[in-house]
Motif scaffolding. Sequence first.
Motif, PDB file in Angstrom:
ATOM      1  N   VAL A 178       0.852  -1.187  -0.032  1.00  0.00           N
ATOM      2  CA  VAL A 178      -0.125  -0.037  -0.092  1.00  0.00           C
ATOM      3  C   VAL A 178       0.778   1.162   0.391  1.00  0.00           C
ATOM      4  O   VAL A 178       1.828   1.056   0.830  1.00  0.00           O
ATOM      5  CB  VAL A 178      -1.005  -0.092   1.066  1.00  0.00           C
ATOM      6  CG1 VAL A 178       0.344  -0.095   2.461  1.00  0.00           C
ATOM      7  CG2 VAL A 178      -2.106   0.863   1.257  1.00  0.00           C
ATOM      8  N   ASP A 179       0.185   1.972  -0.885  1.00  0.00           N
ATOM      9  CA  ASP A 179       1.118   3.223  -0.601  1.00  0.00           C
ATOM     10  C   ASP A 179       0.421   4.385  -0.545  1.00  0.00           C
ATOM     11  O   ASP A 179      -0.774   4.656  -1.125  1.00  0.00           O
ATOM     12  CB  ASP A 179       2.567   3.873  -1.400  1.00  0.00           C
ATOM     13  CG  ASP A 179       2.917   5.130  -1.558  1.00  0.00           C
ATOM     14  OD1 ASP A 179       4.041   5.433  -0.769  1.00  0.00           O
ATOM     15  OD2 ASP A 179       2.629   6.020  -2.106  1.00  0.00           O
ATOM     16  N   ALA A 180       0.287   5.303   0.042  1.00  0.00           N
ATOM     17  CA  ALA A 180      -0.810   6.500  -0.115  1.00  0.00           C
ATOM     18  C   ALA A 180       0.064   7.755   0.488  1.00  0.00           C
ATOM     19  O   ALA A 180       1.478   8.237   0.693  1.00  0.00           O
ATOM     20  CB  ALA A 180      -1.212   6.283   1.423  1.00  0.00           C
ATOM     21  N   GLU A 181      -0.146   8.840  -0.682  1.00  0.00           N
ATOM     22  CA  GLU A 181       0.627  10.705  -0.610  1.00  0.00           C
ATOM     23  C   GLU A 181      -0.281  11.098  -1.118  1.00  0.00           C
ATOM     24  O   GLU A 181      -1.246  11.087  -1.419  1.00  0.00           O
ATOM     25  CB  GLU A 181       1.174  10.067  -2.294  1.00  0.00           C
ATOM     26  CG  GLU A 181       2.166   8.901  -2.381  1.00  0.00           C
ATOM     27  CD  GLU A 181       3.033   9.524  -1.334  1.00  0.00           C
ATOM     28  OE1 GLU A 181       3.470  10.419  -1.147  1.00  0.00           O
ATOM     29  OE2 GLU A 181       4.437   8.141  -1.392  1.00  0.00           O
ATOM     30  N   PRO A 182      -0.196  12.333  -0.058  1.00  0.00           N
ATOM     31  CA  PRO A 182      -0.765  13.698  -0.109  1.00  0.00           C
ATOM     32  C   PRO A 182      -1.690  13.971  -1.774  1.00  0.00           C
ATOM     33  O   PRO A 182      -0.063  14.314  -2.581  1.00  0.00           O
ATOM     34  CB  PRO A 182       0.055  15.018   0.876  1.00  0.00           C
ATOM     35  CG  PRO A 182       1.329  14.406   1.268  1.00  0.00           C
ATOM     36  CD  PRO A 182       1.121  13.126   0.301  1.00  0.00           C
ATOM     37  N   ILE A 183      -2.584  14.539  -2.356  1.00  0.00           N
ATOM     38  CA  ILE A 183      -2.596  15.159  -3.068  1.00  0.00           C
ATOM     39  C   ILE A 183      -1.371  15.964  -4.017  1.00  0.00           C
ATOM     40  O   ILE A 183      -0.940  15.850  -5.403  1.00  0.00           O
ATOM     41  CB  ILE A 183      -4.686  15.148  -4.073  1.00  0.00           C
ATOM     42  CG1 ILE A 183      -5.109  13.913  -3.689  1.00  0.00           C
ATOM     43  CG2 ILE A 183      -4.458  16.118  -5.045  1.00  0.00           C
ATOM     44  CD1 ILE A 183      -6.131  13.632  -3.528  1.00  0.00           C
ATOM     45  N   TRP A 207       2.937   7.011  -9.368  1.00  0.00           N
ATOM     46  CA  TRP A 207       3.912   6.943  -8.424  1.00  0.00           C
ATOM     47  C   TRP A 207       3.384   6.045  -7.002  1.00  0.00           C
ATOM     48  O   TRP A 207       4.087   4.651  -5.976  1.00  0.00           O
ATOM     49  CB  TRP A 207       4.076   8.550  -7.691  1.00  0.00           C
ATOM     50  CG  TRP A 207       4.879   8.203  -6.003  1.00  0.00           C
ATOM     51  CD1 TRP A 207       4.393   7.962  -4.957  1.00  0.00           C
ATOM     52  CD2 TRP A 207       6.614   8.088  -6.252  1.00  0.00           C
ATOM     53  NE1 TRP A 207       5.862   7.821  -3.933  1.00  0.00           N
ATOM     54  CE2 TRP A 207       6.670   8.084  -5.214  1.00  0.00           C
ATOM     55  CE3 TRP A 207       7.556   8.518  -7.355  1.00  0.00           C
ATOM     56  CZ2 TRP A 207       7.902   8.546  -4.441  1.00  0.00           C
ATOM     57  CZ3 TRP A 207       9.085   8.584  -6.843  1.00  0.00           C
ATOM     58  CH2 TRP A 207       9.408   8.581  -5.748  1.00  0.00           C
ATOM     59  N   THR A 208       2.481   5.920  -6.636  1.00  0.00           N
ATOM     60  CA  THR A 208       2.090   5.553  -5.310  1.00  0.00           C
ATOM     61  C   THR A 208       1.500   3.656  -5.856  1.00  0.00           C
ATOM     62  O   THR A 208       1.828   2.419  -5.526  1.00  0.00           O
ATOM     63  CB  THR A 208       0.043   6.124  -5.801  1.00  0.00           C
ATOM     64  OG1 THR A 208      -0.718   6.186  -6.583  1.00  0.00           O
ATOM     65  CG2 THR A 208      -0.008   6.838  -4.881  1.00  0.00           C
ATOM     66  N   LEU A 209       1.198   3.480  -7.320  1.00  0.00           N
ATOM     67  CA  LEU A 209       0.739   1.981  -7.939  1.00  0.00           C
ATOM     68  C   LEU A 209       3.180   1.341  -7.478  1.00  0.00           C
ATOM     69  O   LEU A 209       2.577   0.243  -7.040  1.00  0.00           O
ATOM     70  CB  LEU A 209       0.659   2.193  -9.691  1.00  0.00           C
ATOM     71  CG  LEU A 209      -0.305   2.322  -9.471  1.00  0.00           C
ATOM     72  CD1 LEU A 209      -0.870   2.856 -10.900  1.00  0.00           C
ATOM     73  CD2 LEU A 209      -1.371   1.188  -8.452  1.00  0.00           C
ATOM     74  N   LYS A 210       3.388   2.564  -8.226  1.00  0.00           N
ATOM     75  CA  LYS A 210       4.788   1.519  -8.095  1.00  0.00           C
ATOM     76  C   LYS A 210       5.499   1.316  -6.808  1.00  0.00           C
ATOM     77  O   LYS A 210       5.204   0.412  -6.851  1.00  0.00           O
ATOM     78  CB  LYS A 210       5.723   2.723  -9.023  1.00  0.00           C
ATOM     79  CG  LYS A 210       6.126   2.898 -10.342  1.00  0.00           C
ATOM     80  CD  LYS A 210       6.928   3.823 -11.049  1.00  0.00           C
ATOM     81  CE  LYS A 210       6.955   3.864 -12.500  1.00  0.00           C
ATOM     82  NZ  LYS A 210       7.628   3.061 -12.805  1.00  0.00           N
ATOM     83  N   GLU A 211       4.879   2.281  -6.176  1.00  0.00           N
ATOM     84  CA  GLU A 211       5.388   1.833  -4.262  1.00  0.00           C
ATOM     85  C   GLU A 211       5.012   1.020  -3.869  1.00  0.00           C
ATOM     86  O   GLU A 211       5.303   0.364  -3.174  1.00  0.00           O
ATOM     87  CB  GLU A 211       4.833   3.195  -4.015  1.00  0.00           C
ATOM     88  CG  GLU A 211       5.953   4.340  -4.216  1.00  0.00           C
ATOM     89  CD  GLU A 211       7.294   4.536  -3.651  1.00  0.00           C
ATOM     90  OE1 GLU A 211       7.802   3.889  -1.720  1.00  0.00           O
ATOM     91  OE2 GLU A 211       8.311   4.683  -3.631  1.00  0.00           O
ATOM     92  N   ILE A 245      -4.741   6.965  -2.813  1.00  0.00           N
ATOM     93  CA  ILE A 245      -4.192   5.464  -2.239  1.00  0.00           C
ATOM     94  C   ILE A 245      -3.805   4.193  -3.271  1.00  0.00           C
ATOM     95  O   ILE A 245      -5.073   5.058  -4.148  1.00  0.00           O
ATOM     96  CB  ILE A 245      -5.414   4.886  -1.077  1.00  0.00           C
ATOM     97  CG1 ILE A 245      -4.902   6.338  -0.186  1.00  0.00           C
ATOM     98  CG2 ILE A 245      -4.388   3.404  -0.366  1.00  0.00           C
ATOM     99  CD1 ILE A 245      -5.656   5.730   1.274  1.00  0.00           C
ATOM    100  N   ALA A 246      -3.116   3.881  -3.414  1.00  0.00           N
ATOM    101  CA  ALA A 246      -2.853   2.600  -4.145  1.00  0.00           C
ATOM    102  C   ALA A 246      -2.942   1.172  -3.322  1.00  0.00           C
ATOM    103  O   ALA A 246      -2.219   1.270  -2.392  1.00  0.00           O
ATOM    104  CB  ALA A 246      -1.768   2.948  -4.697  1.00  0.00           C
TER     105      ALA A 246
END
Length: 263
Positions: free
Chosen positions: A121-126, A164-168, A223-224
């Motif tokens: 899982v990865d979560a990044e601020p929009i 970015w989130t999918l790769k992470e 979130i991915a």
Amino acid sequence: MSAGRVLTDMNKEPLYLWCGYPGDSSSEAVTRACVSLLSEDERAHWQAFRFDRHRREYLTTRALVRVALSHYHPLAHEAWRFRTNTYGKPVVDPDCGLHFNLSNSLGLVVCLIAQGIEVGVDAEPIDRAEKIVELAPEVLSPLELSQLEALHSPEKLDRALSLWTLKEAYIKARGAGLSLPLSKISFLFGGVEGIRLELDPCLGTEPGSRWQFCLLEHAGHRIALMAERAAVPELQVWEARPLLAPPTRLAAVGERWFPASTI
């Protein structure tokens, strides 16, 4: 689902995404309660942070994983212990069949849990999208870059954040961290699958049906999720607010699963 239920069938169980909020741990009472759950090493790590916002983020991360895991296994919050693999991915020690992965930011911490399968899982601020676009030449594959450059803002910002989130999430699910170079991993948009995963030949091959992945938005974050499943799983989203209060199951969060079925 009641606390303490033991998960048993990995082919039928949903994925469980838990959300915690570092701002909630600003309360002295919540902070004390969460610190009491930590191991001695974790407490030392928590105390070493210079800034309070980073201490809250760390404390939320360590408390949330315990709260979430104890919802599915009859072990007290404070009794959970963890180890890391060669690349730093944390796992339960000793193994109890539950797999998890974490992502944390100053505003949101997420924990993804599954029974017997690898997850990431990865979560990044929009609002980090512009920074990610700047990094694109360093972290995207040539195929991804070609698709990205064909877009205009705001589509380019949205795409970069998703990539970015999918790769992470993928490298975290594989448990190999940045030993898998991001520029050799491609998430390609379009076609009947919606998004498909392709690997550079130097990374070997994987069965096309090994991974299901999805994108969603929550609390100002993209979130991915990545799950080692051949079919789209049910996703349950839970919120611990504040961290040690009874959790709440959230309504549908609008997740989009890929690759889309071609049947």
